[in-house]
Design a protein around this motif. Structure first.
Motif, PDB file in Angstrom:
ATOM      1  N   GLY A   8      27.771  43.120  50.620  1.00  0.00           N
ATOM      2  CA  GLY A   8      27.354  42.559  49.253  1.00  0.00           C
ATOM      3  C   GLY A   8      28.523  43.035  48.323  1.00  0.00           C
ATOM      4  N   LEU A   9      29.063  44.224  48.453  1.00  0.00           N
ATOM      5  CA  LEU A   9      30.309  44.633  47.373  1.00  0.00           C
ATOM      6  C   LEU A   9      31.678  43.883  47.850  1.00  0.00           C
ATOM      7  CD1 LEU A   9      29.834  48.314  47.023  1.00  0.00           C
ATOM      8  CD2 LEU A   9      29.852  46.813  45.549  1.00  0.00           C
ATOM      9  N   LYS A  10      31.804  43.538  49.157  1.00  0.00           N
ATOM     10  CA  LYS A  10      32.890  42.871  49.567  1.00  0.00           C
ATOM     11  C   LYS A  10      32.995  41.309  48.844  1.00  0.00           C
ATOM     12  CE  LYS A  10      35.647  41.710  53.582  1.00  0.00           C
ATOM     13  NZ  LYS A  10      35.622  41.892  55.096  1.00  0.00           N
ATOM     14  N   GLN A  11      31.810  41.005  49.273  1.00  0.00           N
ATOM     15  CA  GLN A  11      31.382  39.231  48.687  1.00  0.00           C
ATOM     16  C   GLN A  11      31.790  39.284  47.003  1.00  0.00           C
ATOM     17  OE1 GLN A  11      27.698  38.743  49.964  1.00  0.00           O
ATOM     18  NE2 GLN A  11      28.166  37.745  51.715  1.00  0.00           N
ATOM     19  N   VAL A  12      31.284  40.183  46.510  1.00  0.00           N
ATOM     20  CA  VAL A  12      31.370  40.138  44.843  1.00  0.00           C
ATOM     21  C   VAL A  12      32.763  40.510  44.373  1.00  0.00           C
ATOM     22  CG1 VAL A  12      30.813  41.213  42.514  1.00  0.00           C
ATOM     23  CG2 VAL A  12      28.866  40.627  44.306  1.00  0.00           C
ATOM     24  N   GLY A  13      33.389  41.459  45.210  1.00  0.00           N
ATOM     25  CA  GLY A  13      34.842  41.746  45.141  1.00  0.00           C
ATOM     26  C   GLY A  13      35.873  40.593  45.503  1.00  0.00           C
ATOM     27  N   ALA A  14      35.501  39.674  46.425  1.00  0.00           N
ATOM     28  CA  ALA A  14      36.249  38.649  46.878  1.00  0.00           C
ATOM     29  C   ALA A  14      35.741  37.494  45.696  1.00  0.00           C
ATOM     30  CB  ALA A  14      35.840  38.062  48.142  1.00  0.00           C
ATOM     31  N   LEU A  15      34.842  37.388  45.191  1.00  0.00           N
ATOM     32  CA  LEU A  15      34.355  36.502  44.032  1.00  0.00           C
ATOM     33  C   LEU A  15      35.378  36.730  42.903  1.00  0.00           C
ATOM     34  CD1 LEU A  15      31.177  34.776  42.760  1.00  0.00           C
ATOM     35  CD2 LEU A  15      32.284  36.393  41.478  1.00  0.00           C
ATOM     36  N   MET A  16      35.587  38.203  42.417  1.00  0.00           N
ATOM     37  CA  MET A  16      36.155  38.357  41.453  1.00  0.00           C
ATOM     38  C   MET A  16      37.629  38.216  41.468  1.00  0.00           C
ATOM     39  SD  MET A  16      33.984  39.330  39.112  1.00  0.00           S
ATOM     40  CE  MET A  16      35.132  39.974  37.783  1.00  0.00           C
ATOM     41  N   GLU A  17      38.160  38.432  42.621  1.00  0.00           N
ATOM     42  CA  GLU A  17      39.584  37.871  42.890  1.00  0.00           C
ATOM     43  C   GLU A  17      39.679  36.619  42.662  1.00  0.00           C
ATOM     44  OE1 GLU A  17      43.408  37.710  43.784  1.00  0.00           O
ATOM     45  OE2 GLU A  17      42.403  39.601  43.278  1.00  0.00           O
ATOM     46  N   ALA A  18      38.836  35.837  43.085  1.00  0.00           N
ATOM     47  CA  ALA A  18      39.137  34.103  42.916  1.00  0.00           C
ATOM     48  C   ALA A  18      38.870  34.028  41.642  1.00  0.00           C
ATOM     49  CB  ALA A  18      37.898  33.684  43.881  1.00  0.00           C
ATOM     50  N   TYR A  19      38.126  34.582  40.801  1.00  0.00           N
ATOM     51  CA  TYR A  19      37.824  34.356  39.359  1.00  0.00           C
ATOM     52  C   TYR A  19      39.036  34.779  38.703  1.00  0.00           C
ATOM     53  CZ  TYR A  19      36.080  35.790  34.856  1.00  0.00           C
ATOM     54  OH  TYR A  19      35.762  35.920  33.410  1.00  0.00           O
ATOM     55  N   PHE A  20      39.760  36.098  38.808  1.00  0.00           N
ATOM     56  CA  PHE A  20      40.826  36.409  38.133  1.00  0.00           C
ATOM     57  C   PHE A  20      41.789  35.226  38.526  1.00  0.00           C
ATOM     58  CE2 PHE A  20      39.002  40.906  38.244  1.00  0.00           C
ATOM     59  CZ  PHE A  20      38.557  40.865  36.852  1.00  0.00           C
ATOM     60  N   GLU A  21      42.167  35.100  39.838  1.00  0.00           N
ATOM     61  CA  GLU A  21      43.210  33.968  39.973  1.00  0.00           C
ATOM     62  C   GLU A  21      43.008  32.746  39.638  1.00  0.00           C
ATOM     63  OE1 GLU A  21      46.909  33.049  41.882  1.00  0.00           O
ATOM     64  OE2 GLU A  21      46.095  35.072  41.113  1.00  0.00           O
ATOM     65  N   GLY A  22      41.952  32.230  39.599  1.00  0.00           N
ATOM     66  CA  GLY A  22      41.466  31.042  39.099  1.00  0.00           C
ATOM     67  C   GLY A  22      41.822  30.839  37.516  1.00  0.00           C
ATOM     68  N   LEU A  23      41.679  32.040  36.822  1.00  0.00           N
ATOM     69  CA  LEU A  23      41.884  32.105  35.307  1.00  0.00           C
ATOM     70  C   LEU A  23      43.543  32.243  35.076  1.00  0.00           C
ATOM     71  CD1 LEU A  23      39.191  34.271  33.988  1.00  0.00           C
ATOM     72  CD2 LEU A  23      39.358  31.823  33.669  1.00  0.00           C
ATOM     73  N   HIS A  24      44.154  32.785  36.019  1.00  0.00           N
ATOM     74  CA  HIS A  24      45.545  32.898  35.841  1.00  0.00           C
ATOM     75  C   HIS A  24      46.367  31.722  35.952  1.00  0.00           C
ATOM     76  CE1 HIS A  24      49.208  35.422  35.550  1.00  0.00           C
ATOM     77  NE2 HIS A  24      49.599  34.943  36.833  1.00  0.00           N
ATOM     78  N   GLN A  25      45.775  30.942  37.099  1.00  0.00           N
ATOM     79  CA  GLN A  25      46.355  29.819  37.527  1.00  0.00           C
ATOM     80  C   GLN A  25      45.699  28.661  36.600  1.00  0.00           C
ATOM     81  OE1 GLN A  25      49.109  29.560  39.416  1.00  0.00           O
ATOM     82  NE2 GLN A  25      49.153  31.594  39.982  1.00  0.00           N
ATOM     83  N   ALA A  26      44.812  28.815  35.747  1.00  0.00           N
ATOM     84  CA  ALA A  26      44.199  27.617  35.111  1.00  0.00           C
ATOM     85  C   ALA A  26      43.762  26.437  35.910  1.00  0.00           C
ATOM     86  CB  ALA A  26      44.842  27.106  34.213  1.00  0.00           C
ATOM     87  N   ASP A  27      43.149  27.068  37.364  1.00  0.00           N
ATOM     88  CA  ASP A  27      42.632  26.316  38.537  1.00  0.00           C
ATOM     89  C   ASP A  27      41.360  26.149  38.795  1.00  0.00           C
ATOM     90  OD1 ASP A  27      42.099  25.254  41.049  1.00  0.00           O
ATOM     91  OD2 ASP A  27      43.516  26.464  42.174  1.00  0.00           O
ATOM     92  N   SER A  28      40.810  24.996  37.835  1.00  0.00           N
ATOM     93  CA  SER A  28      39.340  24.508  37.785  1.00  0.00           C
ATOM     94  C   SER A  28      38.618  24.461  39.100  1.00  0.00           C
ATOM     95  CB  SER A  28      38.934  23.396  36.895  1.00  0.00           C
ATOM     96  OG  SER A  28      39.645  22.250  37.482  1.00  0.00           O
ATOM     97  N   ALA A  29      39.358  24.004  40.274  1.00  0.00           N
ATOM     98  CA  ALA A  29      38.905  23.586  41.732  1.00  0.00           C
ATOM     99  C   ALA A  29      38.198  25.188  42.105  1.00  0.00           C
ATOM    100  CB  ALA A  29      39.868  23.055  42.389  1.00  0.00           C
ATOM    101  N   LEU A  30      39.502  25.989  41.960  1.00  0.00           N
ATOM    102  CA  LEU A  30      38.952  27.445  42.423  1.00  0.00           C
ATOM    103  C   LEU A  30      37.786  28.120  41.450  1.00  0.00           C
ATOM    104  CD1 LEU A  30      39.482  29.904  44.147  1.00  0.00           C
ATOM    105  CD2 LEU A  30      41.434  30.385  42.587  1.00  0.00           C
TER     106      LEU A  30
END
Length: 126
Positions: free
Chosen positions: A5-27
């Protein structure tokens, strides 16, 4: 919660941060629940949006990555209330502001999704 569960939430947060940094609405659509509540709690800039309105804003902004901004973020806390409910407290800097996000996550099928993003910001102090 389990290490998985921690690994899944960590992966979600990585995608969240990257999506904001890239302004990637698909991500970002992959991390947000379709019924997202987006709430800015900064005094004088209170805002309440749904997913589609927020994604339109993301699509219209210049990505911080394109402006040469380095990613700067930190997960402060991950707390699991159950196997279906969690909370993440995180900080990040982008677009000249320091943000503090309180994210509520729920299970959406087999995945974790952010169902509520409540945040505040202050102008960045250099």
């Amino acid at each position: 919660m389990t290490p998985a569960g921690l690994k899944q939430v960590g992966a979600l947060m990585e995608a969240y941060f990257e999506g904001l940094h890239q302004a990637d609405s698909a991500l970002l659509r992959k991390v947000f629940h379709p019924r997202l509540a987006y709430v800015c709690a900064t005094e004088g800039d209170e805002l309440y949006l749904d997913l589609e309105t927020y994604m339109a804003r993301v699509d219209s902004r210049e990505p911080p990555a394109k402006r040469g901004e380095a990613r700067k973020e930190e997960i402060l806390e991950i707390a699991f209330a159950s196997g279906r409910l969690a909370r993440v407290s995180a900080r990040m800097t982008m677009m000249g502001r320091d943000f503090h996000d309180l994210l509520t996550l729920v299970r959406y099928g087999a995945e974790w999704r952010i169902v509520a993003k409540v945040f505040s910001y202050v102008p960045r102090k250099d």
